[in-house]
Design a protein around this motif. Structure first.
Motif, short mmCIF file in Angstrom:
data_model
loop_
_atom_site.label_atom_id
_atom_site.label_comp_id
_atom_site.label_asym_id
_atom_site.label_seq_id
_atom_site.Cartn_x
_atom_site.Cartn_y
_atom_site.Cartn_z
N ASN A 26 -20.24 7.21 -12.21
CA ASN A 26 -19.46 7.30 -13.44
C ASN A 26 -19.50 8.69 -14.05
O ASN A 26 -18.49 9.19 -14.56
N ALA A 55 -19.86 14.40 -21.85
CA ALA A 55 -20.57 13.24 -21.30
C ALA A 55 -22.06 13.53 -21.14
O ALA A 55 -22.91 12.71 -21.51
N ALA A 86 -21.08 0.91 -19.34
CA ALA A 86 -20.53 2.08 -18.64
C ALA A 86 -19.34 1.70 -17.76
O ALA A 86 -18.34 2.41 -17.71
N LEU A 89 -16.29 1.07 -19.95
CA LEU A 89 -15.72 2.32 -20.47
C LEU A 89 -14.98 3.10 -19.39
O LEU A 89 -14.05 3.85 -19.70
N SER A 90 -15.37 2.96 -18.13
CA SER A 90 -14.59 3.58 -17.06
C SER A 90 -13.18 2.99 -17.01
O SER A 90 -12.20 3.70 -16.78
N VAL A 105 -13.70 8.96 -25.17
CA VAL A 105 -14.24 7.88 -24.35
C VAL A 105 -15.34 8.40 -23.43
O VAL A 105 -16.35 7.72 -23.19
N ARG A 106 -15.17 9.63 -22.93
CA ARG A 106 -16.22 10.21 -22.09
C ARG A 106 -17.52 10.39 -22.87
O ARG A 106 -18.61 10.19 -22.34
N GLN A 109 -19.03 7.03 -23.11
CA GLN A 109 -19.57 6.64 -21.82
C GLN A 109 -20.86 7.38 -21.51
O GLN A 109 -21.83 6.80 -21.00
N LEU A 113 -24.46 5.68 -20.57
CA LEU A 113 -25.02 6.00 -19.26
C LEU A 113 -26.48 6.43 -19.37
O LEU A 113 -27.23 6.38 -18.39
N GLY A 172 -14.64 2.04 -12.32
CA GLY A 172 -15.00 0.94 -13.21
C GLY A 172 -15.22 -0.36 -12.46
O GLY A 172 -16.20 -1.09 -12.73
#
Length: 397
Positions: A26, A55, A86, A89-90, A105-106, A109, A113, A172
């Motif tokens: 991810n 991220a 995670a 969110l992917s 969103v990254r 995520q 993670l 995802g």
């Protein structure tokens, strides 16, 4: 305690290795897409690098939450729930309507993670005998490299076939399937002793870790090494996407197969430490990393790939030793100590673009190599100091 190579050891190591693989699939899936994203959104190399940096930075922040929290409520649930989030969110990344939304969103995520890497090594410290832990950490970190490779292959390959949305959607779905397997494999924790969460106690633990020279040295070494390693891969994509190489997204994804050198390095680290002290292994890994960076200066694609493979081998030898060093030398709050190592580690990844960008702008890949050598000289000095610092006669081991 779980013994080396027992059935429970294999099951736990496989579960944590799978979890590690899912995290890094991810995290790194967008990296081979950076040249295309730069062109699509008309942004600079510095701005498009934020797809990776936000991220890793939010992941670093989350470690300060998950590490101390795991010392209070346990580690199993944190790993399971964060992996599930995670994967979801992917899927959300595939639907992001703009570059700004993608970055948001990254960031989310990256935060979730952090749940597994914040506590996985601490979980091993609770459950494994010391020798079993050292061997398991090497295999666990080897799974990091496989996850990084897989994410980039999926991101690059699916990106060329169906765009970035197809890559995120595939990642995802892979993650959600993997989460089901992880939940079934991970054995119940038996060695964990909960501590009532108190903010003052958590802050005291973090302060104690930062003032422990054995831990702080490992934190700096891991963070600075990763600052160079991961951002070298970002800049090499720009180099190889341009003439005379002109590689597309799929072939850029294949470049990350050089991470297999890291898989080998981390797997062999447990054997190396039987013959050398941990700081000596760190020094060896850094020197190998410096040699590989020199090889990448060649104009031949096979030599560049060889250099990247050497880099990965050396980096992961040093990383395996530094991360397990923290687990062995934390006096208390092992979860927060391991999490703090990763805070430095991923903060380095986030800040590396700001260090290397001026070198890239002024000197291209040669500039990146120079900037890399400057930092690696610092980390080599740190490892050499750790090797000498043994006030009780044993710390240098």
């Amino acid at each position: 305690m779980i013994h080396m190579r027992s059935a429970a050891w294999w099951r736990a190591t496989l579960a944590l290795g799978l979890g590690s693989l899912l995290v890094f699939i991810n995290l790194y899936a967008p990296q081979p897409l950076l040249p295309d994203l730069r062109e699509a959104y008309g942004v600079s190399t510095l701005v498009v690098g934020l797809v990776m940096s936000v991220a890793t930075l939010s992941l670093a922040v989350s470690l300060l939450v998950f590490g101390p929290l795991s010392d209070a409520i346990g580690r199993d649930g944190i790993m399971r729930i964060s992996l599930l989030a995670a994967g979801l969110l992917s899927l959300a990344l595939a639907l992001a309507p703009s570059f700004e939304a993608l970055l948001l969103v990254r960031a989310l995520q990256g935060f979730v993670l952090g749940g597994l890497p914040a506590v996985a090594i601490a979980w091993m410290g609770d459950e494994f005998e010391p020798d079993a832990m050292l061997a398991a950490v090497g295999l666990y970190i080897g799974a990091n490299t496989l996850g990084g490779i897989s994410g980039r292959l999926v991101g690059g390959g699916m990106g060329e076939l169906g765009g970035s949305a197809a890559g995120f959607l595939t990642v995802g779905l892979i993650t959600l399937v993997g989460v089901v397997i992880f939940w079934k494999l991970l054995p119940p924790s038996r060695g964990f002793t909960p501590r009532r969460f108190e903010l003052s106690a958590a802050l005291a633990d973090l302060r104690g870790h930062l003032f422990n020279p054995l831990l702080l040295s490992a934190y700096l070494l891991g963070g600075l090494n990763f600052l160079i390693f991961i951002n070298q891969y970002s800049y090499i994509t720009f180099r190889l996407a341009a003439p005379p190489f002109s590689l597309g997204s799929t072939l850029l994804g294949l470049v990350f197969l050089t991470y297999l050198g890291g898989t080998l390095g981390s797997s062999l680290s447990g054997r190396l430490v039987r013959h050398l002290s941990q700081p000596a292994c760190m020094m060896l890994g850094i020197v190998i990393f410096m040699v590989g960076t020199l090889v990448t200066l060649a104009d031949s694609l096979p030599l560049i790939l060889l250099g990247l493979t050497i880099n990965a081998f050396g980096f992961f030898v040093a990383h395996s030793m530094a991360s397990s060093w923290v687990g062995r030398h934390a006096r208390q709050g092992r979860g927060s100590a391991s999490a703090l190592y990763l805070v430095f580690y991923y903060s380095g990844a986030s800040l590396g673009v700001f260090w290397l960008e001026p070198f890239w702008s002024l000197g291209g890949w040669g500039g990146v190599a120079l900037g890399s050598w400057l930092i690696l000289g610092v980390t080599l000095s740190i490892a050499a100091w750790l090797r000498r610092w043994r006030p009780d006669g044993n710390a240098g081991r």
